[in-house]
Design an enzyme around this catalytic site. Sequence first.
Site, PDB file in Angstrom:
ATOM      1  CG  HIS A 199      25.335  78.754  16.808  1.00 39.50           C
ATOM      2  ND1 HIS A 199      23.985  78.575  16.003  1.00 39.50           N
ATOM      3  CD2 HIS A 199      24.928  79.287  17.858  1.00 39.50           C
ATOM      4  CE1 HIS A 199      23.239  79.263  16.756  1.00 39.50           C
ATOM      5  NE2 HIS A 199      23.363  79.579  17.776  1.00 39.50           N
ATOM      6  CD  GLU A 441      16.236  82.435  20.630  1.00 37.62           C
ATOM      7  OE1 GLU A 441      17.255  82.602  19.904  1.00 37.62           O
ATOM      8  OE2 GLU A 441      15.972  81.402  21.303  1.00 37.62           O
ATOM      9  CG  ASP A 465      18.066  82.125  16.397  1.00 36.29           C
ATOM     10  OD1 ASP A 465      18.283  81.596  15.014  1.00 36.29           O
ATOM     11  OD2 ASP A 465      18.589  81.517  17.313  1.00 36.29           O
ATOM     12  CB  CYS A 512      22.116  87.697  24.429  1.00 40.43           C
ATOM     13  SG  CYS A 512      20.828  86.663  24.265  1.00 40.43           S
TER      14      CYS A 512
HETATM   15  C1  PEP Z   1      20.241  84.483  19.231  1.00 39.42           C
HETATM   16  O1  PEP Z   1      19.629  83.946  18.626  1.00 39.42           O
HETATM   17  O2  PEP Z   1      20.189  85.832  19.136  1.00 39.42           O
HETATM   18  C2  PEP Z   1      20.890  84.103  20.376  1.00 39.42           C
HETATM   19  C3  PEP Z   1      21.842  84.843  21.316  1.00 39.42           C
HETATM   20  O3  PEP Z   1      21.161  82.676  20.390  1.00 39.42           O
HETATM   21  P1  PEP Z   1      22.092  81.591  19.656  1.00 39.42           P
HETATM   22  O4  PEP Z   1      22.894  82.694  18.982  1.00 39.42           O
HETATM   23  O5  PEP Z   1      22.764  80.847  20.419  1.00 39.42           O
HETATM   24  O6  PEP Z   1      21.006  81.156  18.704  1.00 39.42           O
HETATM   25 MG    MG Z   2      19.013  81.996  19.184  1.00 46.89          MG
END
Ligand code: PEP
Ligand code: MG
Length: 589
Positions: A199, A441, A465, A512
């Site tokens: 993140h 995910e 994820d 996403c």
């Molecule tokens: C993902 O897991 O691809 C996602 C978009 O969520 P995050 O990166 O916030 O875990």
């Molecule tokens: Mg995620």
Amino acid sequence: MRKPNKQVCVIYRGIPASPGVVIGKAFLLDRESIQVTQERIEENEVAKEILKFIKALNETKEEILKIKEKVAKRVDPDHAKIFDAQLMIMEDELINSAVIEEIKKTKSNAEFVYQEVIEQTIKTLSSSKDEYLRERIIDINAVASRLIYNLLGIKHLTLESIDSPVILVARSLSPGDVVHMKKESILGFATDMGGGTSHVALLAKSMGIPAVVGLKSFFDQIQDKQSVILDGIKGEVLICPDEQTLKEYKKRRRYILKKTAELSELKSLLAKTKDGRRIELSANIELPSDADSAIEYGAEGIGLFRTEYLYIAQAGFPTEEEQYKAYLEVAEKVYPKSVILRTFDLGGDKFDGHTGSIYETNPFLGWRAIRACLDLPEIFKVQLRAMLKASAKKNIKIMFPMISEVGELQRAKAILDEAKEELRRKKIPFDEHVPVGIMVEIPSAALASDSLAEACDFFSIGTNDLIQYTLAVDRGNEKIAHLYQGFHPAVLKLIKETIDAGRRNGIWVGLCGEMSADPLATTLLVGMGVDELSTSAMAIPEIKKIIRSIKFEDAKRHAQKVLELPTIDDVKKFLIEDYAKRFGKENRN
Ligand code: PEP
Ligand code: MG
């Protein structure tokens, strides 16, 4: 071994985290190097040791007050609130008198005693059932390290204390650190730890701060104020570049800026294949202010608002009113396009605002996202009410993260229904038909995507994820970053299965995760049938260019071929060659 003194130009290779090339002086954020050991003191030194503790307490309070003022002026008064909680800890009678009593009793140095008392306090709080108390751990960690630095007489280097433009170098950073960075003072950052979809990396991308992570032991090789080139595209950091190298990188910087300017001309054009297939191209954001740059880069709405950053930015849960305002602000900015508000995805690598405070052996497999929300229905309902209130103009969709099976989705929807009922009773308007979707995910969700599709309105595939859970590879761990492979045939099968299940059940499927920003993956994902790609704003122009240059029919054939390939290397080779054929090698930076 530490810090060679001789100035030689050396290249260090890490993981590209956020694009851009910057040149500047290194600023070392050395947080972890203090080691507190127990030292015995004589009876006649006890009073002096207690005075040392009181003096450090006062110094720390003053520092926090100064930062509070600075943040209130520079950022906003709401952000400054976190420092009130920190000041309260400095004044906590239980902690302070325990330290004084222990210094007297054990005849030990103040820093050792203070650390022991704090560790004990954190242990007690972390097992508390009270969410508010558990949250105080974040503040305690933040103030404890500051106070220990003062007890040891070491200057505490914090991000707030950086005024001139530098390239920040740290062993590790938390999402809370990055969220408070000012672009004027942090040109870019390099860390020893972290993966490309951690993140911290995603946040740097969103904020447009070039970054390289996973440099392993870089921190021990560099000295403060050394000249550095940071290349966030190649994932390289160069120490003490010579004249010739500097010249080359300045040229590279100009090339990248020119390419970015060329791509920005696509801004007003639609993401549509040559044979007419429309793909929605939207942006992932962390804070409401990110919506501006999303629009700037030509996003068609927000495909993922990581609302947990409202919590991380202020190190505590925002009120219903604060959340409502934040969601409405984004909805209004992108209107009539839509915003997908994801409910809090706290946990994993992003529970804390400042320092590590997660007491779980496997936080990514632990109390994260929807699991935490379902355990804290009152906090969850506050968020859902705020989202619903902001939906009155019908351009909001609600999305639940980390759903693993239909029952979990039903429980989340039941709480959403309660929130709706509460608003109806109060006659507060909202979108009665607000679309409700889930992030796919977790592999179990992809495998159960048919039944999940019957129970919701849309899917958004979270590859960040999905890759880590499918391959059992921690997305934030630089040691195994080479095993984190989105082009693993098993990951691709799960993505395809999810898209097909969405198709069969007539629901919209977006994606996403960071795969949406990878030019190598664009034709493949379009060919697999995604309706939307949501990505970091700055990646939008390049992805749009690719979409506009392909035919959907060709992309489908391309995807079919890729899905038949047996190994990661086969897939990568195929995609790289195909990309080079279409766009030329030089376009992959
Ligand atoms: C993902 O897991 O691809 C996602 C978009 O969520 P995050 O990166 O916030 O875990
Ligand atoms: Mg995620």
